[in-house]
Design a protein around this motif. Sequence first.
Motif, PDB file in Angstrom:
ATOM      1  N   VAL A  58      38.865  48.136  44.477  1.00 49.79           N
ATOM      2  CA  VAL A  58      37.637  48.903  44.288  1.00 49.79           C
ATOM      3  C   VAL A  58      36.593  48.048  43.576  1.00 49.79           C
ATOM      4  O   VAL A  58      36.868  47.478  42.515  1.00 49.79           O
ATOM      5  N   PRO A  59      35.379  47.953  44.135  1.00 53.43           N
ATOM      6  CA  PRO A  59      34.320  47.162  43.496  1.00 53.43           C
ATOM      7  C   PRO A  59      33.896  47.761  42.154  1.00 53.43           C
ATOM      8  O   PRO A  59      34.166  48.930  41.860  1.00 53.43           O
ATOM      9  N   ALA A  60      33.215  46.974  41.352  1.00 52.23           N
ATOM     10  CA  ALA A  60      32.733  47.418  40.040  1.00 52.23           C
ATOM     11  C   ALA A  60      31.486  48.281  40.231  1.00 52.23           C
ATOM     12  O   ALA A  60      30.343  47.814  40.134  1.00 52.23           O
ATOM     13  N   LEU A  61      31.689  49.559  40.516  1.00 53.66           N
ATOM     14  CA  LEU A  61      30.612  50.505  40.756  1.00 53.66           C
ATOM     15  C   LEU A  61      30.679  51.639  39.744  1.00 53.66           C
ATOM     16  O   LEU A  61      31.637  51.732  38.955  1.00 53.66           O
ATOM     17  N   TYR A 121      33.458  54.646  47.969  1.00 53.28           N
ATOM     18  CA  TYR A 121      34.257  53.531  48.492  1.00 53.28           C
ATOM     19  C   TYR A 121      35.677  53.997  48.810  1.00 53.28           C
ATOM     20  O   TYR A 121      36.223  53.695  49.890  1.00 53.28           O
ATOM     21  N   LEU A 122      36.285  54.730  47.882  1.00 44.17           N
ATOM     22  CA  LEU A 122      37.647  55.216  48.096  1.00 44.17           C
ATOM     23  C   LEU A 122      37.706  56.144  49.307  1.00 44.17           C
ATOM     24  O   LEU A 122      38.640  56.057  50.119  1.00 44.17           O
ATOM     25  N   PHE A 153      51.491  43.271  37.205  1.00 41.25           N
ATOM     26  CA  PHE A 153      50.185  42.967  37.786  1.00 41.25           C
ATOM     27  C   PHE A 153      49.060  43.946  37.460  1.00 41.25           C
ATOM     28  O   PHE A 153      47.889  43.593  37.642  1.00 41.25           O
ATOM     29  N   GLU A 154      49.347  45.166  36.993  1.00 41.07           N
ATOM     30  CA  GLU A 154      48.281  46.179  36.941  1.00 41.07           C
ATOM     31  C   GLU A 154      47.120  45.797  36.023  1.00 41.07           C
ATOM     32  O   GLU A 154      45.984  46.235  36.241  1.00 41.07           O
ATOM     33  N   ASN A 155      47.358  44.995  35.019  1.00 40.31           N
ATOM     34  CA  ASN A 155      46.281  44.605  34.106  1.00 40.31           C
ATOM     35  C   ASN A 155      45.681  43.239  34.435  1.00 40.31           C
ATOM     36  O   ASN A 155      44.845  42.720  33.690  1.00 40.31           O
ATOM     37  N   ARG A 156      46.088  42.653  35.541  1.00 41.73           N
ATOM     38  CA  ARG A 156      45.544  41.365  35.963  1.00 41.73           C
ATOM     39  C   ARG A 156      44.415  41.568  36.974  1.00 41.73           C
ATOM     40  O   ARG A 156      44.365  42.601  37.650  1.00 41.73           O
ATOM     41  N   PRO A 157      43.521  40.583  37.106  1.00 38.96           N
ATOM     42  CA  PRO A 157      42.473  40.689  38.136  1.00 38.96           C
ATOM     43  C   PRO A 157      43.088  40.812  39.534  1.00 38.96           C
ATOM     44  O   PRO A 157      43.990  40.055  39.887  1.00 38.96           O
ATOM     45  N   HIS A 158      42.606  41.786  40.296  1.00 37.96           N
ATOM     46  CA  HIS A 158      43.075  42.048  41.661  1.00 37.96           C
ATOM     47  C   HIS A 158      44.586  42.352  41.685  1.00 37.96           C
ATOM     48  O   HIS A 158      45.249  42.149  42.700  1.00 37.96           O
ATOM     49  N   GLY A 159      45.093  42.851  40.568  1.00 38.65           N
ATOM     50  CA  GLY A 159      46.532  43.112  40.458  1.00 38.65           C
ATOM     51  C   GLY A 159      47.045  44.098  41.486  1.00 38.65           C
ATOM     52  O   GLY A 159      48.092  43.879  42.106  1.00 38.65           O
ATOM     53  N   TRP A 160      46.305  45.191  41.677  1.00 33.73           N
ATOM     54  CA  TRP A 160      46.761  46.206  42.625  1.00 33.73           C
ATOM     55  C   TRP A 160      46.660  45.707  44.068  1.00 33.73           C
ATOM     56  O   TRP A 160      47.462  46.107  44.919  1.00 33.73           O
ATOM     57  N   THR A 161      45.706  44.843  44.350  1.00 32.31           N
ATOM     58  CA  THR A 161      45.604  44.243  45.683  1.00 32.31           C
ATOM     59  C   THR A 161      46.830  43.382  45.958  1.00 32.31           C
ATOM     60  O   THR A 161      47.378  43.382  47.074  1.00 32.31           O
TER      61      THR A 161
END
Length: 441
Positions: A100-103, A111-112, A173-181
Amino acid sequence: MKLKMYGDGRKGIAINTLGVAATGLSSIVIGNITYCMTTSYAMAGTVVGLVLLLSRIFDGITDIIAGFLIDRCHFKLGKARPFDLFNIPMWIFLVLCFEVPALNTVGKAVYLFVMYNLCQSICFTFVTVSGTVRLKRTFVEEVRAKVLAACSMVTALISTIAGIVTPILISIFENRPHGWTIIASIFAVPAIFMTLFQFFMLPEMKDPDEEEKKEARKVELKESVGAFFQNPYLFLIVIVIVSNMLCLTISGTVSTYYFKYNMGELTIASLIGVFSLVGYIFLAGMPALTKRFGNRKTAMIAYVMVFVGNIAKLLMPRSVAWLIVCTIVGQVGITLAVSVRDMILIDSMQYGKLKTGVEGEGIYAAVRGFSEKIANGMGPFLIGVILDFAHFNGSAEVQPQSATTAILILFAVLPAVIGAVAFVAMYFCRMEDKIKEMEQS
């Protein structure tokens, strides 16, 4: 890889399990969307739930369209086989759901909504609506129970492994950049290869009746839908299918909340998942159960297991050993119920044809996709509303008593109630008996 054109309707069970498992795996991944949005992206649970629920309303339209198109399609490769390939864009959009972008809140919600609908309302719709038709046209009747049993066991195995791995991946990964991706992609890559293997290696049976095919093309949407609604068991079938998916959606989503906030250790979910693998051994007995008791009574047995396995969690809600036992019983029950679902849906196709003379396979299969997606929308919405009402705070490590109590209710009580409702619906759905009467008359 050589493309097989036609099969004999008896082989390919192992190959079929891969395609079915790949689709089932996507449900496991998408089940984390509410947790992801309320924690990593700080969206309110009600907002997330409302987005998903509205998406399911749109989904209802695409299910009917998909069912109608499948009824009218007769490709060289088969009636349902080409739709296997919809799994590929489905996984791509599924991964993008978690990026999700920073919106602002409205931007995130829009977006979702877009990505979720591209994934579920379009791609997943064609995969699931064609799935029952794929089963019917790939395997002869006498082996379908074995096919579904094998698919249930493999899907359950892969889903359980995913359930074991997912909490570990989230904690990493959840707290890393793009972790969920990254988490979603770990599942997407092998699932796409599994889909391609099924498409290339598992053919449909050759259509023995060209005239029947031509006649099927003449069936209009109004006629198919009209014949479908003449089935008096329609409402009960919808209740059963919604109950199955609602139970899976709620259980899969809430377990992450429960083990993180109520038990204080998310990786306990992985431990329980390891032991729950033992329970799936019993799924090998599904063909024997359906042969002895029929599809309806087998489903009723399954819903008893769902009720008992979930409500019993309240006896010792913090005992890992007890939760392992309850999880085994409940998961075997719901997996058995989902496995029998397709047999019940094929029964409804047969009943509809005997009653009206119209064989609207796609329309009947569409009710499965539509019902499941409504449940997929209802589940996150209920979870979001209940958590917000109980003052859940996704950015807090420790939740108030009201939130942990709500999580416990979602974890144990609500799935049990859903199982009880499905049992009652299945008790009154006496379609098998009517089919026998009509065939003998």
